[in-house]
Design a protein around this motif. Sequence first.
Motif, mmCIF file in Angstrom:
data_model
loop_
_atom_site.group_PDB
_atom_site.id
_atom_site.type_symbol
_atom_site.label_atom_id
_atom_site.label_comp_id
_atom_site.label_asym_id
_atom_site.label_seq_id
_atom_site.Cartn_x
_atom_site.Cartn_y
_atom_site.Cartn_z
ATOM 1 N N ARG A 87 0.819 -1.221 0.000
ATOM 2 C CA ARG A 87 0.000 0.000 0.000
ATOM 3 C C ARG A 87 0.848 1.263 0.000
ATOM 4 N NH1 ARG A 87 -3.058 -1.932 5.155
ATOM 5 N NH2 ARG A 87 -0.872 -2.171 5.544
ATOM 6 N N SER A 88 2.148 1.130 0.224
ATOM 7 C CA SER A 88 3.037 2.292 0.230
ATOM 8 C C SER A 88 3.084 2.897 -1.177
ATOM 9 C CB SER A 88 4.432 1.874 0.665
ATOM 10 O OG SER A 88 5.327 2.947 0.503
ATOM 11 N N PRO A 89 2.996 4.222 -1.293
ATOM 12 C CA PRO A 89 2.961 4.846 -2.623
ATOM 13 C C PRO A 89 4.250 4.674 -3.423
ATOM 14 C CG PRO A 89 2.975 6.507 -0.879
ATOM 15 C CD PRO A 89 2.850 5.194 -0.212
ATOM 16 N N LEU A 90 5.373 4.417 -2.760
ATOM 17 C CA LEU A 90 6.631 4.222 -3.473
ATOM 18 C C LEU A 90 6.976 2.749 -3.666
ATOM 19 C CD1 LEU A 90 8.768 7.133 -2.000
ATOM 20 C CD2 LEU A 90 7.794 6.940 -4.294
ATOM 21 N N VAL A 91 6.000 1.877 -3.481
ATOM 22 C CA VAL A 91 6.158 0.457 -3.767
ATOM 23 C C VAL A 91 5.308 0.142 -4.994
ATOM 24 C CG1 VAL A 91 5.706 -1.883 -2.929
ATOM 25 C CG2 VAL A 91 6.669 -0.178 -1.382
ATOM 26 N N LEU A 92 5.958 -0.438 -5.995
ATOM 27 C CA LEU A 92 5.263 -0.791 -7.236
ATOM 28 C C LEU A 92 4.953 -2.279 -7.230
ATOM 29 C CD1 LEU A 92 7.514 1.171 -9.768
ATOM 30 C CD2 LEU A 92 5.424 1.960 -8.641
ATOM 31 N N ASP A 93 3.733 -2.605 -7.619
ATOM 32 C CA ASP A 93 3.282 -3.991 -7.672
ATOM 33 C C ASP A 93 3.368 -4.472 -9.117
ATOM 34 O OD1 ASP A 93 2.035 -6.436 -7.454
ATOM 35 O OD2 ASP A 93 0.388 -5.674 -6.215
ATOM 36 N N THR A 94 4.071 -5.579 -9.346
ATOM 37 C CA THR A 94 4.261 -6.079 -10.718
ATOM 38 C C THR A 94 3.370 -7.279 -11.032
ATOM 39 O OG1 THR A 94 6.059 -7.572 -10.064
ATOM 40 C CG2 THR A 94 6.671 -5.330 -10.701
ATOM 41 N N ARG A 95 2.387 -7.588 -10.179
ATOM 42 C CA ARG A 95 1.550 -8.774 -10.423
ATOM 43 C C ARG A 95 0.801 -8.689 -11.746
ATOM 44 N NH1 ARG A 95 -1.352 -9.261 -4.721
ATOM 45 N NH2 ARG A 95 -1.141 -7.049 -5.013
ATOM 46 N N GLU A 96 0.417 -7.480 -12.175
ATOM 47 C CA GLU A 96 -0.329 -7.349 -13.431
ATOM 48 C C GLU A 96 0.590 -7.224 -14.643
ATOM 49 O OE1 GLU A 96 -3.181 -4.209 -13.109
ATOM 50 O OE2 GLU A 96 -3.914 -4.943 -11.186
ATOM 51 N N LEU A 97 1.898 -7.307 -14.422
ATOM 52 C CA LEU A 97 2.861 -7.220 -15.511
ATOM 53 C C LEU A 97 3.328 -8.629 -15.865
ATOM 54 C CD1 LEU A 97 4.639 -5.279 -17.258
ATOM 55 C CD2 LEU A 97 6.351 -5.465 -15.444
ATOM 56 N N ASP A 155 21.875 -12.862 -9.945
ATOM 57 C CA ASP A 155 22.378 -13.239 -8.619
ATOM 58 C C ASP A 155 23.838 -13.679 -8.713
ATOM 59 O OD1 ASP A 155 19.975 -12.673 -7.416
ATOM 60 O OD2 ASP A 155 19.320 -14.764 -7.280
ATOM 61 N N ALA A 156 24.175 -14.371 -9.784
ATOM 62 C CA ALA A 156 25.539 -14.882 -9.945
ATOM 63 C C ALA A 156 26.449 -13.902 -10.678
ATOM 64 C CB ALA A 156 25.514 -16.206 -10.713
ATOM 65 N N THR A 157 25.885 -12.975 -11.455
ATOM 66 C CA THR A 157 26.710 -12.108 -12.291
ATOM 67 C C THR A 157 26.884 -10.688 -11.751
ATOM 68 O OG1 THR A 157 24.804 -11.477 -13.635
ATOM 69 C CG2 THR A 157 26.121 -13.363 -14.394
ATOM 70 N N THR A 158 26.189 -10.341 -10.685
ATOM 71 C CA THR A 158 26.308 -8.981 -10.132
ATOM 72 C C THR A 158 26.479 -9.027 -8.626
ATOM 73 O OG1 THR A 158 23.915 -8.754 -9.819
ATOM 74 C CG2 THR A 158 24.811 -7.994 -11.929
ATOM 75 N N GLU A 159 26.997 -7.939 -8.107
ATOM 76 C CA GLU A 159 27.088 -7.788 -6.659
ATOM 77 C C GLU A 159 25.688 -7.504 -6.126
ATOM 78 O OE1 GLU A 159 29.813 -8.160 -4.728
ATOM 79 O OE2 GLU A 159 30.883 -8.759 -6.537
ATOM 80 N N GLU A 160 25.506 -7.740 -4.847
ATOM 81 C CA GLU A 160 24.183 -7.619 -4.230
ATOM 82 C C GLU A 160 23.584 -6.223 -4.380
ATOM 83 O OE1 GLU A 160 22.153 -8.328 0.098
ATOM 84 O OE2 GLU A 160 24.030 -9.327 -0.368
ATOM 85 N N ASP A 161 24.419 -5.181 -4.313
ATOM 86 C CA ASP A 161 23.892 -3.824 -4.373
ATOM 87 C C ASP A 161 24.007 -3.174 -5.754
ATOM 88 O OD1 ASP A 161 26.633 -3.641 -4.314
ATOM 89 O OD2 ASP A 161 26.707 -2.043 -2.821
ATOM 90 N N GLU A 162 24.390 -3.947 -6.778
ATOM 91 C CA GLU A 162 24.526 -3.407 -8.132
ATOM 92 C C GLU A 162 23.183 -3.192 -8.809
ATOM 93 O OE1 GLU A 162 27.694 -4.451 -11.193
ATOM 94 O OE2 GLU A 162 27.999 -5.945 -9.622
ATOM 95 N N VAL A 163 22.240 -4.066 -8.598
ATOM 96 C CA VAL A 163 20.907 -3.937 -9.188
ATOM 97 C C VAL A 163 19.871 -4.078 -8.089
ATOM 98 C CG1 VAL A 163 21.543 -4.818 -11.479
ATOM 99 C CG2 VAL A 163 20.704 -6.387 -9.758
ATOM 100 N N GLY A 164 18.720 -3.463 -8.327
ATOM 101 C CA GLY A 164 17.628 -3.619 -7.377
ATOM 102 C C GLY A 164 17.075 -5.036 -7.453
ATOM 103 N N ARG A 165 16.376 -5.442 -6.464
ATOM 104 C CA ARG A 165 15.788 -6.784 -6.427
ATOM 105 C C ARG A 165 14.304 -6.682 -6.160
ATOM 106 N NH1 ARG A 165 20.001 -9.763 -8.371
ATOM 107 N NH2 ARG A 165 21.890 -9.142 -7.311
ATOM 108 N N LEU A 166 13.536 -7.490 -6.863
ATOM 109 C CA LEU A 166 12.118 -7.602 -6.558
ATOM 110 C C LEU A 166 11.978 -8.377 -5.262
ATOM 111 C CD1 LEU A 166 11.843 -7.420 -9.922
ATOM 112 C CD2 LEU A 166 9.526 -7.983 -9.273
ATOM 113 N N GLN A 167 11.030 -7.986 -4.456
ATOM 114 C CA GLN A 167 10.689 -8.759 -3.257
ATOM 115 C C GLN A 167 9.324 -9.365 -3.533
ATOM 116 O OE1 GLN A 167 11.149 -6.790 0.519
ATOM 117 N NE2 GLN A 167 12.836 -5.548 -0.243
ATOM 118 N N GLY A 168 9.350 -10.594 -4.005
ATOM 119 C CA GLY A 168 8.112 -11.213 -4.474
ATOM 120 C C GLY A 168 7.707 -10.513 -5.764
ATOM 121 N N ASP A 169 6.562 -9.849 -5.747
ATOM 122 C CA ASP A 169 6.105 -9.081 -6.909
ATOM 123 C C ASP A 169 6.234 -7.581 -6.680
ATOM 124 O OD1 ASP A 169 5.288 -11.250 -8.530
ATOM 125 O OD2 ASP A 169 3.490 -11.496 -7.290
#
Length: 187
Positions: A12-22, A109-123
């Motif tokens: 419900r946070s306005p700066l959280v995007l939901d990708t379930r419909e994508l 996960d194998a080709t980048t460092e943990e903080d190099e790209v953002g990660r989805l948390q679920g959807d």
Amino acid sequence: MPKHSPSPLDPRSPLVLDTRELPRRPGALRTVERVVQAPSDLGVELIGVPEGADLELDLRMESVSEGVLVSGTVSGPIRGECGRCLREIDDSVTVTIQELYAYENSTTDATTEEDEVGRLQGDLIDLEPALRDAVVLALPTNPLCRQDCPGLCSECGVHWDDLPADHSHQQVDPRWAGLSQLTRTEE
């Protein structure tokens, strides 16, 4: 590669995007247009976006093979003070955002460092770090009310625009006053 477990996101946070419909197939696209309240501390020492100010998000979420590419613009007001004269600055800023959010267990996960790209948390995507980076990096570290701002007189602290052209704090010792006449050119 060690995994960290980030705190769960609130959908419900306005700066959280939901990708379930994508759809999770490359090329799928969804646009997001919304107005959100600015988070706290979105700025630098002299200038920033006021907390709670309206930020306009105009974003595209695009499925790519490794995750979701979020790109677009963020616009909003900025307030601060001039680094030369301390007058108030009221302006606006528009910045571009482009950030890849990788799917869990993707090859990133194998080709980048943990903080190099953002990660989805679920959807869900947490847009705040990317938004914060884009806005703060676009702000001037020494903002000016105008490019030719003359600043303040270092002696009396009055804005140079408010002082007469012949304003001076030069004090001549009366014993040397006669010598100052020698440096003047005759017309």
